[in-house]
Structure formats: structure tokens, C-alpha cells
Design a protein around this motif. Structure first.
Motif, PDB file in Angstrom:
ATOM      1  N   PHE A 178      64.837  81.501  34.502  1.00 54.44           N
ATOM      2  CA  PHE A 178      65.595  81.436  33.260  1.00 54.44           C
ATOM      3  C   PHE A 178      64.705  80.980  32.114  1.00 54.44           C
ATOM      4  O   PHE A 178      63.955  80.007  32.237  1.00 54.44           O
ATOM      5  CB  PHE A 178      66.790  80.490  33.400  1.00 54.44           C
ATOM      6  N   GLN A 179      64.822  81.688  30.998  1.00 56.38           N
ATOM      7  CA  GLN A 179      64.105  81.326  29.778  1.00 56.38           C
ATOM      8  C   GLN A 179      64.960  80.360  28.967  1.00 56.38           C
ATOM      9  O   GLN A 179      66.120  80.637  28.657  1.00 56.38           O
ATOM     10  CB  GLN A 179      63.817  82.566  28.934  1.00 56.38           C
ATOM     11  N   HIS A 180      64.371  79.228  28.609  1.00 56.39           N
ATOM     12  CA  HIS A 180      65.074  78.288  27.743  1.00 56.39           C
ATOM     13  C   HIS A 180      64.980  78.752  26.295  1.00 56.39           C
ATOM     14  O   HIS A 180      63.946  79.222  25.841  1.00 56.39           O
ATOM     15  CB  HIS A 180      64.471  76.890  27.859  1.00 56.39           C
ATOM     16  N   ILE A 181      66.075  78.611  25.569  1.00 51.61           N
ATOM     17  CA  ILE A 181      66.141  78.974  24.156  1.00 51.61           C
ATOM     18  C   ILE A 181      66.418  77.703  23.366  1.00 51.61           C
ATOM     19  O   ILE A 181      67.387  76.987  23.641  1.00 51.61           O
ATOM     20  CB  ILE A 181      67.241  80.031  23.922  1.00 51.61           C
ATOM     21  N   GLY A 182      65.567  77.423  22.379  1.00 49.67           N
ATOM     22  CA  GLY A 182      65.554  76.114  21.730  1.00 49.67           C
ATOM     23  C   GLY A 182      66.621  75.895  20.680  1.00 49.67           C
ATOM     24  O   GLY A 182      66.310  75.627  19.512  1.00 49.67           O
ATOM     25  N   ILE A 183      67.862  76.018  21.067  1.00 48.04           N
ATOM     26  CA  ILE A 183      68.995  75.638  20.226  1.00 48.04           C
ATOM     27  C   ILE A 183      69.669  74.460  20.921  1.00 48.04           C
ATOM     28  O   ILE A 183      69.985  74.534  22.111  1.00 48.04           O
ATOM     29  CB  ILE A 183      69.962  76.811  20.025  1.00 48.04           C
ATOM     30  N   TYR A 184      69.890  73.371  20.169  1.00 44.56           N
ATOM     31  CA  TYR A 184      70.349  72.130  20.783  1.00 44.56           C
ATOM     32  C   TYR A 184      71.591  71.596  20.083  1.00 44.56           C
ATOM     33  O   TYR A 184      71.647  71.554  18.851  1.00 44.56           O
ATOM     34  CB  TYR A 184      69.263  71.045  20.695  1.00 44.56           C
ATOM     35  N   ALA A 185      72.557  71.171  20.889  1.00 43.85           N
ATOM     36  CA  ALA A 185      73.704  70.423  20.379  1.00 43.85           C
ATOM     37  C   ALA A 185      73.539  68.974  20.839  1.00 43.85           C
ATOM     38  O   ALA A 185      73.608  68.683  22.030  1.00 43.85           O
ATOM     39  CB  ALA A 185      75.009  71.007  20.915  1.00 43.85           C
ATOM     40  N   TYR A 186      73.270  68.086  19.893  1.00 43.20           N
ATOM     41  CA  TYR A 186      73.032  66.673  20.201  1.00 43.20           C
ATOM     42  C   TYR A 186      74.293  65.856  19.929  1.00 43.20           C
ATOM     43  O   TYR A 186      74.919  66.007  18.865  1.00 43.20           O
ATOM     44  CB  TYR A 186      71.960  66.084  19.273  1.00 43.20           C
ATOM     45  N   ARG A 187      74.656  64.975  20.831  1.00 39.03           N
ATOM     46  CA  ARG A 187      75.548  63.915  20.406  1.00 39.03           C
ATOM     47  C   ARG A 187      74.808  63.123  19.327  1.00 39.03           C
ATOM     48  O   ARG A 187      73.593  62.919  19.414  1.00 39.03           O
ATOM     49  CB  ARG A 187      75.915  63.014  21.580  1.00 39.03           C
ATOM     50  N   ARG A 188      75.535  62.673  18.347  1.00 41.70           N
ATOM     51  CA  ARG A 188      74.893  61.981  17.221  1.00 41.70           C
ATOM     52  C   ARG A 188      74.092  60.778  17.723  1.00 41.70           C
ATOM     53  O   ARG A 188      72.957  60.527  17.277  1.00 41.70           O
ATOM     54  CB  ARG A 188      75.976  61.525  16.233  1.00 41.70           C
ATOM     55  N   THR A 189      74.646  60.034  18.657  1.00 40.64           N
ATOM     56  CA  THR A 189      73.946  58.865  19.191  1.00 40.64           C
ATOM     57  C   THR A 189      72.688  59.265  19.938  1.00 40.64           C
ATOM     58  O   THR A 189      71.675  58.555  19.889  1.00 40.64           O
ATOM     59  CB  THR A 189      74.874  58.076  20.116  1.00 40.64           C
ATOM     60  N   ALA A 190      72.735  60.410  20.619  1.00 45.53           N
ATOM     61  CA  ALA A 190      71.559  60.879  21.356  1.00 45.53           C
ATOM     62  C   ALA A 190      70.452  61.304  20.402  1.00 45.53           C
ATOM     63  O   ALA A 190      69.268  61.025  20.640  1.00 45.53           O
ATOM     64  CB  ALA A 190      71.940  62.031  22.279  1.00 45.53           C
ATOM     65  N   LEU A 191      70.821  61.983  19.319  1.00 39.25           N
ATOM     66  CA  LEU A 191      69.819  62.394  18.331  1.00 39.25           C
ATOM     67  C   LEU A 191      69.162  61.178  17.687  1.00 39.25           C
ATOM     68  O   LEU A 191      67.933  61.133  17.539  1.00 39.25           O
ATOM     69  CB  LEU A 191      70.466  63.270  17.263  1.00 39.25           C
ATOM     70  N   ASP A 192      69.976  60.189  17.310  1.00 37.33           N
ATOM     71  CA  ASP A 192      69.421  58.979  16.699  1.00 37.33           C
ATOM     72  C   ASP A 192      68.456  58.281  17.653  1.00 37.33           C
ATOM     73  O   ASP A 192      67.406  57.761  17.231  1.00 37.33           O
ATOM     74  CB  ASP A 192      70.546  58.026  16.310  1.00 37.33           C
ATOM     75  N   ARG A 193      68.801  58.272  18.933  1.00 35.92           N
ATOM     76  CA  ARG A 193      67.910  57.649  19.927  1.00 35.92           C
ATOM     77  C   ARG A 193      66.649  58.476  20.126  1.00 35.92           C
ATOM     78  O   ARG A 193      65.535  57.937  20.184  1.00 35.92           O
ATOM     79  CB  ARG A 193      68.650  57.491  21.265  1.00 35.92           C
ATOM     80  N   PHE A 194      66.830  59.791  20.215  1.00 39.33           N
ATOM     81  CA  PHE A 194      65.711  60.678  20.523  1.00 39.33           C
ATOM     82  C   PHE A 194      64.591  60.558  19.497  1.00 39.33           C
ATOM     83  O   PHE A 194      63.415  60.479  19.854  1.00 39.33           O
ATOM     84  CB  PHE A 194      66.213  62.118  20.601  1.00 39.33           C
ATOM     85  N   VAL A 195      64.933  60.559  18.212  1.00 37.97           N
ATOM     86  CA  VAL A 195      63.888  60.570  17.183  1.00 37.97           C
ATOM     87  C   VAL A 195      63.143  59.237  17.107  1.00 37.97           C
ATOM     88  O   VAL A 195      62.055  59.171  16.509  1.00 37.97           O
ATOM     89  CB  VAL A 195      64.451  60.941  15.805  1.00 37.97           C
ATOM     90  N   LYS A 196      63.692  58.202  17.725  1.00 38.85           N
ATOM     91  CA  LYS A 196      63.007  56.908  17.740  1.00 38.85           C
ATOM     92  C   LYS A 196      62.062  56.765  18.933  1.00 38.85           C
ATOM     93  O   LYS A 196      61.256  55.826  18.975  1.00 38.85           O
ATOM     94  CB  LYS A 196      64.039  55.774  17.759  1.00 38.85           C
ATOM     95  N   LEU A 197      62.172  57.680  19.896  1.00 39.19           N
ATOM     96  CA  LEU A 197      61.318  57.613  21.079  1.00 39.19           C
ATOM     97  C   LEU A 197      59.913  58.128  20.765  1.00 39.19           C
ATOM     98  O   LEU A 197      59.743  59.094  20.021  1.00 39.19           O
ATOM     99  CB  LEU A 197      61.910  58.457  22.208  1.00 39.19           C
ATOM    100  N   ALA A 198      58.919  57.504  21.368  1.00 34.07           N
ATOM    101  CA  ALA A 198      57.553  58.008  21.247  1.00 34.07           C
ATOM    102  C   ALA A 198      57.395  59.275  22.083  1.00 34.07           C
ATOM    103  O   ALA A 198      58.094  59.449  23.087  1.00 34.07           O
ATOM    104  CB  ALA A 198      56.560  56.947  21.719  1.00 34.07           C
TER     105      ALA A 198
END
Length: 248
Positions: A178-198
Motif C-alpha cells: 500500500f502506498q501512503h498518501i500524505g493527507i492527515y486529519a489531526y486531533r487538535r491536541t495531537a497536532l499541538d503535541r506533534f509540532v513540539k516534538l524533536a
């Protein structure tokens, strides 16, 4: 257990620079800039308001000239995820939307159903990020590192739980890839956490940002769609997109 989600804030990150096709985001496709074509497809997904997160006023002007909504973001973001997180805070400071859906700005032929499919896995409360994949049917692409492979297992709810993403040919043995396609639905809390990760070790090794989320223990579930939307990276891609719109 499932919860019913009804809407998301859809954001399309758009930057003017592009190494292989300069200014591609503003390239004309049958009378409209490519970013406007993507915007229109996202609007047809009908899951919530749509905005373009821009790094250049020229993009914002093009969007607004066609009746769309644009928001200016910093020019120094290293990824689309960082850009949409800033845009989400600007567009929705009251946190009315629990889900932020990231649609790439270079997929003018993305189907509205494919955008909705990325949203579906978030009906499961444990899922932090929803995304999409499609079966690789052309054997030439099974070995192609530009076709990112999603290694998954069924989640019992009609989608799949992501175990890994890789540029290699995986998993081994008989069976579909399966080919992954880079469209993402983030929970708002997950997005806020993700961008703070190194950036994580596997992310740096594979050059795949979504591995950062998996390495941090965030659950990504994946919907299967019928075919991959063509992204525009080269002049040849752009001509194919124009030809496709001429037949619509």
C-alpha cells in the motif's frame, strides 16, 4: 468505542518555493492557479471550512481573488504540519474545531472522497491522526522509494492501524503493498503535541515525518482509497494535470 465527528477545519499549506518546479503552487491549470484547484476540491469534501496557509502574499491574493480564504504564516516553517498548526491558531483561536485536516497544496486532482476518508479513522477515540493509502497495482512502483509504503494491520472498524511507514518494499512475502498518501486529519491536541516534538531517529533515517508521531506513541489509523491522487512536482506532471482538467 466510536465517537461521531462531524466537522474539521481544513487547511492547505502553500509555499511559493519549490525545487523541481518553481512557483508551482500558482501554475495555471485551465484558467485557475493550482492552489485554487486544490481549494475547490477541499471545499467539495464538505467537512468544514477550508483555508490556505500561505508564506507569500502572492498566494494569498490568488486565493482571495477566487473567493477563497487565506491566512499568512511565517516563511521559515520546516514542514506543512508546522504551518497548519500556526494557521489553526490564527483561524480558530477559540479551539472550536477539534480536528485539523491537512491537504497538500500540489494535488489538484484530489477527490473529495479521499479527503473525507482521512477524517474517518478519528471516529475511534484512541486514534490521534487519520490518513489514507491505496494499493500499489503497478509492479514498477513496488520498489520505488518515492512510493512510501504503509505497513498496517486491520483495526476491526473498517480501516487499518499503522505499524510503520517506509521507503523500502515492505512488508515482505506474498500480499498487497500500500502506498501512503500524505493527507492527515489531526486531533487538535495531537497536532499541538506533534509540532513540539524533536525530529525522531527513524524520521531522520527514512525522511518521513509521520514516523515522529509513531515513535512518540501516537496512534495513526489509515483508510483505504481506490487510487492515488497525482501530485504535481515536475513540468510533465503539470501537463498531465492540465490534460486531466480538460477532460472534466
Amino acid at each position: 468505542m466510536e465517537t461521531r465527528l462531524t466537522s474539521a477545519l481544513v487547511i492547505i499549506p502553500a509555499r511559493l518555493a519549490a525545487s523541481r518546479l518553481p512557483r508551482k503552487i500558482l501554475a495555471d491549470i485551465c484558467g485557475k492557479p493550482m492552489i485554487v484547484r486544490v481549494l475547490e476540491q477541499a471545499q467539495q469534501s464538505d467537512i468544514g471550512p477550508v483555508a490556505v496557509a500561505c508564506d507569500d502574499k502572492e498566494i494569498a491574493d490568488a486565493v482571495m481573488d477566487h473567493g477563497g480564504r487565506a491566512v499568512m504564516t511565517r516563511a521559515d516553517h520546516v514542514s506543512g504540519s508546522d504551518r497548519i498548526q500556526e494557521a489553526a491558531d490564527l483561524l480558530d483561536p477559540e479551539n472550536r474545531f477539534d480536528v485539523i485536516l491537512n491537504v497538500q497544496g500540489d494535488v489538484p486532482l484530489i477527490e473529495p472522497n479521499a479527503i473525507r476518508a482521512a477524517f474517518v479513522p478519528l471516529a475511534i477515540p484512541d486514534v490521534s491522526i487519520g490518513t489514507i493509502m491505496t494499493e500499489i497495482t503497478d509492479p514498477r512502483f513496488r520498489q520505488d522509494p518515492s512510493f512510501v509504503k504503509a505497513v498496517t494491520t486491520p483495526n476491526g472498524q473498517g480501516q487499518h492501524k499503522a505499524l510503520y511507514f517506509t521507503r523500502t518494499t515492505a512488508p515482505g512475502g506474498d500480499g498487497p503493498l500500500f502506498q501512503h498518501i500524505g493527507i492527515y486529519a489531526y486531533r487538535r491536541t495531537a497536532l499541538d503535541r506533534f509540532v513540539k516534538l524533536a525530529p525522531s531517529p527513524l524520521e531522520l533515517r527514512e525522511k518521513l515525518e509521520q514516523l515522529r508521531a509513531l515513535e512518540a506513541g501516537m496512534r495513526i489509523d489509515v483508510s483505504v482509497i481506490d487510487s492515488a491522487p497525482m501530485d504535481v512536482n515536475t513540468p510533465e506532471d503539470l501537463e498531465r494535470a492540465r490534460a486531466a482538467y480538460q477532460t472534466l
